[in-house]
Design an enzyme around this catalytic site. Structure first.
Site, PDB file in Angstrom:
ATOM      1  N   CYS A 329     -14.242  -9.011 -20.912  1.00 57.64           N
ATOM      2  CA  CYS A 329     -14.037  -9.042 -22.362  1.00 57.64           C
ATOM      3  C   CYS A 329     -12.676  -8.474 -22.734  1.00 57.64           C
ATOM      4  O   CYS A 329     -12.083  -8.879 -23.739  1.00 57.64           O
ATOM      5  CB  CYS A 329     -15.151  -8.292 -23.072  1.00 57.64           C
ATOM      6  SG  CYS A 329     -15.401  -6.603 -22.478  1.00 57.64           S
ATOM      7  N   HIS A 804     -17.144  -2.307 -24.054  1.00 62.45           N
ATOM      8  CA  HIS A 804     -16.985  -3.711 -24.440  1.00 62.45           C
ATOM      9  C   HIS A 804     -15.821  -3.847 -25.416  1.00 62.45           C
ATOM     10  O   HIS A 804     -15.559  -2.948 -26.215  1.00 62.45           O
ATOM     11  CB  HIS A 804     -18.274  -4.211 -25.093  1.00 62.45           C
ATOM     12  CG  HIS A 804     -18.266  -5.674 -25.425  1.00 62.45           C
ATOM     13  ND1 HIS A 804     -18.115  -6.657 -24.464  1.00 62.45           N
ATOM     14  CD2 HIS A 804     -18.383  -6.338 -26.608  1.00 62.45           C
ATOM     15  CE1 HIS A 804     -18.142  -7.850 -25.046  1.00 62.45           C
ATOM     16  NE2 HIS A 804     -18.298  -7.678 -26.342  1.00 62.45           N
TER      17      HIS A 804
END
Length: 851
Positions: A329, A804
């Site tokens: 990510c 993330h």
């Protein structure tokens, strides 16, 4: 037969591109023509970009692969009981049946058109020459280039949980303790906590879970009770995880020879003795494994990902999501920001590139893969059909393979030899941004390369307080401006009486089952974090900073205090700003600052341009290399080529008395290297010397390394971390440019194979061969210092190499969230939570000021 003789049989070690075109993101799923795989080179491409063997003038044989996903009939939805994909009890990956079609294709060497095409299947494969069959079958059955870069399967479960050896002979204390079936009655008998509670199966004591290393977690009540009772009662069960299936309960053994999760076959029997009827129990708390699956920090998670919002998906050119390859990510967020159309000059630079490489070289060619990614993100070629107007982005959204873009080749081409970015581990998005732009710069002969659009150069002005003379220094251009967060400027929201009353009302509503109150209370909790304005960060960076001891060569190397200010040398077309949301705690463990940043979407830094030397300023005379050499020679009197080896233990003992590391080293060198008493006497005589705290001009074989990092940081970091040698810490600090937080983070992330990782890191950071053009980058500038915010990269987690990343980009006046493959209109862009901000300069042409 002559053509058949050119076919090769692919071995497991061969790179076979059977799942993706090397020039585009087309796969066997995207069109009814699929891709063609060369039976000699095993390279795959769409038909119009396929070619015979490199340098050949004869037709070539290819295997066409076309695949279609057909949705299976709806069946009863299974409950997920295991954390994994494609494993029994895990997430169901097989929602579709795959229909595959193959054919053998003969291409013309001149025009590339199809001369002959014959269907290939089990029914007619015997009609082909044996070598053609063997080659085609080896390509069909090969795991493929993509799979070679990914894990074949992944599952996050730990090893199977063993049965405790103590459950059969576990002592039961008949003390009359009965546990209420109502969760509201449970609380830690040590602290009163009502979360993360564990029941001792021997005496019925309820205690809090373990306290984590960072202070989070439970009260430690259950473990403390085990110790206080002579370590006789080792087995506990987590309250809230007990259900009609006792095997799903979270059980743990504190016994020193187990100290981990265990299975307790007679759990139901033990619980019934405490009044707990297993059959009637419902799950009310998350198990340990479920908590491990969640991110290790939840601060701002919902705000950043906009979880719970009714996000309307958007599709089309510039709105292409990217598949997460496993902890990728950080890369997805960076490349979306760079190549997704927000920086059109950069995207067009690669789309206009006419460079053509051979199919065998294309998968690892940086230019080819960058162009391929730019086209996929901006063309809309792989856009999912427009969803219904009332469709919302949910966690259950599923994309067909034909609409998915997986940047595997790009990732491998950019970082195939990099110690960190070549792995499947989470990384720092800011570090990757810098590495990516530098990688693109190295393969671009044009001075107006990818880095030039963002390169920002600053200049420092240092004023000597002794004589008022001024020294200017232009710093090396950077990829982004890094700003610290001045927490001393933070403001805290007050809590008026009305708010407290409202909170009490919410608690009452919660008791009645009201959910809206919970959401409102969550919003209020977020507001209790301190707030620092973005302008305060800029002001802190540009404010004069006092330097207590600075050596001035024009004053015969005397040490005098000074002030230093920083200004902008140029205003680039696009400005990345990194906020230093991470700091080192007292134990040298990286910590994330929980602070909101109040940022305006329009900023003006025009007043911070460096104006250079002014007429009224008295400048410090220029010094040359010879002056520096003379200085080094003169200050080297305290050491020589045969200087004694410094005893590091003695350094540590002396530094504990309050003296600087450099002063302790000077003392030890003067007295032979290890005599602490003699060194103390020397310190008392010389601690007022002007160069007492200056680094030694070492001449040993390690002098070059030692001079590039702060040895006091090396010593302190080694001592506080406790599990790394000084050489290991020094090497990583050198590679991380002396940044202790990044060094500590990297060391912990690479503990499994540390020596090899450090060797690769040192090799990776070796200076490249000298070149006059390799690192040339145009320094673009404009008249205006007014910028508009157009992009955000936000991070969720306790440190940059975990958690993330998502990005938000402003497109056509609206904010859009890019959360890997989920792309939707943003309801609440997390301006106050971002880690990297991208600003676009307003108006004016860019000039190259580097010439």
């Amino acid at each position: 037969i002559p053509l058949a003789s050119t076919c090769r049989v692919a071995s497991p070690k061969d790179s076979v591109l059977n799942s993706e075109c090397c020039y585009t993101f087309h796969t066997p799923y995207t069109t009814d023509k699929g891709i063609l795989v060369n039976l000699n080179t095993f390279t795959g491409a769409v038909e119009e970009l396929s070619s015979p063997q490199e340098g050949g003038d004869k037709p070539a044989l290819f295997l066409r692969i076309v695949k279609t996903q057909v949705e299976k009939p709806q069946t009863e939805k299974k409950e997920v009981t295991k954390i994994g994909i494609g494993v029994e009890g895990g997430f169901d990956k097989d929602k579709f049946d795959i229909v595959s079609k193959y054919s053998i294709v003969l291409l013309s060497p001149s025009s590339g058109e199809v001369l002959v095409e014959i269907a290939y299947s089990d029914e007619n494969k015997n009609d082909f020459p044996v070598l053609v069959v063997q080659s085609a079958d080896s390509i069909i059955s090969h795991s493929g280039y993509s799979m070679q870069q990914d894990l074949k399967t992944w599952e996050l479960d730990q090893e199977p949980i063993p049965e405790s050896k103590y459950y059969k002979t576990l002592e039961f204390v008949n003390n009359g303790v009965v546990i209420s079936p109502n969760p509201k009655d449970w609380k830690c008998q040590k602290s009163g906590d009502t979360d993360n509670l564990w029941l001792n199966l021997s005496d019925g004591y309820i205690g809090g879970g373990r306290r984590n290393w960072d202070g989070s977690g439970g009260s430690n009540g259950a473990l403390d009770h085990f110790v206080d009772t002579g370590e006789k009662f080792p087995l506990v069960v987590k309250l809230g995880t007990i259900t009609s299936d006792p095997n799903q309960a979270d059980c743990y053994s504190y016994a020193k020879d187990e100290d981990g999760p265990v299975k307790i076959p007679n759990l139901s029997e033990l619980l019934e003795k405490r009044g707990i009827q297993v059959a009637s129990m419902k799950k009310t708390a998350k198990s340990t494994s479920e908590l491990e699956v969640e991110l290790n920090a939840t601060y701002a998670f919902d705000a950043i990902t906009e979880a719970g919002s009714n996000l309307v998906p958007v599709v089309g050119a510039g709105y292409q999501g990217l598949q997460n390859l496993g902890n990728s990510c950080y890369m997805n967020s960076v490349v979306q920001t760079l190549f997704g159309g927000s920086v059109p000059e950069l995207t067009q630079k690669y789309l206009k590139e006419k460079k053509k490489v051979n199919p065998t070289e294309a998968p690892t060619d940086v230019f080819t893969q960058t162009k391929k990614l730019c086209k996929a993100l901006t063309s809309g070629e792989f856009a999912n059909p427009n969803p219904p107007s009332n469709a919302l982005v949910t966690d259950d959204s599923t994309l067909l393979e034909k609409y998915r873009v997986a940047p595997r080749m790009f990732k491998h081409a950019i970082a195939k030899n990099h110690t960190d970015f070549g792995t499947g581990q989470q990384q720092d998005a800011a570090e990757y941004l810098q590495f990516l732009l530098e990688s693109l710069q190295k393969v671009d002969s044009d001075t107006k390369n990818a880095k030039s659009f963002f390169a920002v150069q600053t200049s420092t002005r240092t004023v000597c307080k002794h004589d008022g003379k001024v020294k200017y220094k232009d710093e090396a251009p950077e990829t982004f401006l890094s700003l610290s967060i001045p927490m001393e400027e933070a403001t805290f929201p007050h809590e008026p009486e009305q708010k407290r009353l409202k909170s009490s009302e919410n608690e009452s509503k919660m008791d009645e089952g009201g959910e809206s109150a919970a959401a409102e209370e969550k919003d209020q909790a977020e507001e209790t974090f301190p707030t620092v304005s973005f302008q305060s960060c800029i002001d802190s960076w540009s404010a004069p900073k006092d330097i207590r001891d600075l050596r001035w060569q024009h004053l015969q190397n005397e040490v005098h205090p000074s002030t230093k200010t920083s200004r902008f040398k140029n205003f680039p077309p696009y400005l990345f700003v990194q906020l230093q949301r991470f700091t080192l705690g007292p134990d040298w463990v990286p910590q994330k600052l929980k602070v909101n940043i109040d940022v305006e979407e329009n900023i003006d830094i025009s007043s911070l341009r460096c104006r250079g030397p002014q007429e009224h300023e008295n400048l410090v005379p220029d010094t040359n290399a010879e002056d520096n050499k003379t200085k080094n020679d003169s200050t080297a009197s305290t050491t020589s080529s045969n200087a004694p080896e410094i005893n590091e233990v003695a350094v540590a003992q002396l530094s504990e008395m309050g003296f600087s590391i450099n002063g302790c080293k000077r003392a030890l060198v003067a007295v032979g290297g290890s005599d602490i008493e003699a060194a103390m006497n020397w310190i008392f005589e010389h601690n007022m010397d002007p160069d007492f705290n200056d680094p030694l001009p070492e001449s040993s074989k390690n002098s070059k390394e030692a001079s590039e990092v702060d040895e006091s940081v090396v010593t302190s970091l080694t001592f506080n971390l406790g599990c790394f040698t000084k050489d290991q810490v020094r090497s990583v600090l050198k590679a991380k440019e002396g940044d202790a937080a990044r060094a500590a983070d990297w060391l912990f992330s690479n503990m499994d194979n540390l020596d090899e990782a450090i060797a690769n890191l040192e090799k990776q950071n070796e200076p490249p061969p000298s070149s006059t053009t390799q690192d040339a980058t145009a320094l673009l500038d404009g008249d205006s210092g007014k910028y508009t915010l157009i992009g955000l990269i936000s991070h969720i987690g306790k440190h940059t190499s975990a958690g993330h990343y998502v990005c938000h980009l402003k497109k056509n006046g609206k904010w859009v969230i890019f959360n890997d493959e989920k792309v939707a209109l943003s309801e609440s862009p997390p301006l106050k939570h971002a880690y990297l901000y991208l600003f676009k300069r307003e108006g004016g042409e860019s000039m190259d000021t580097s010439l």
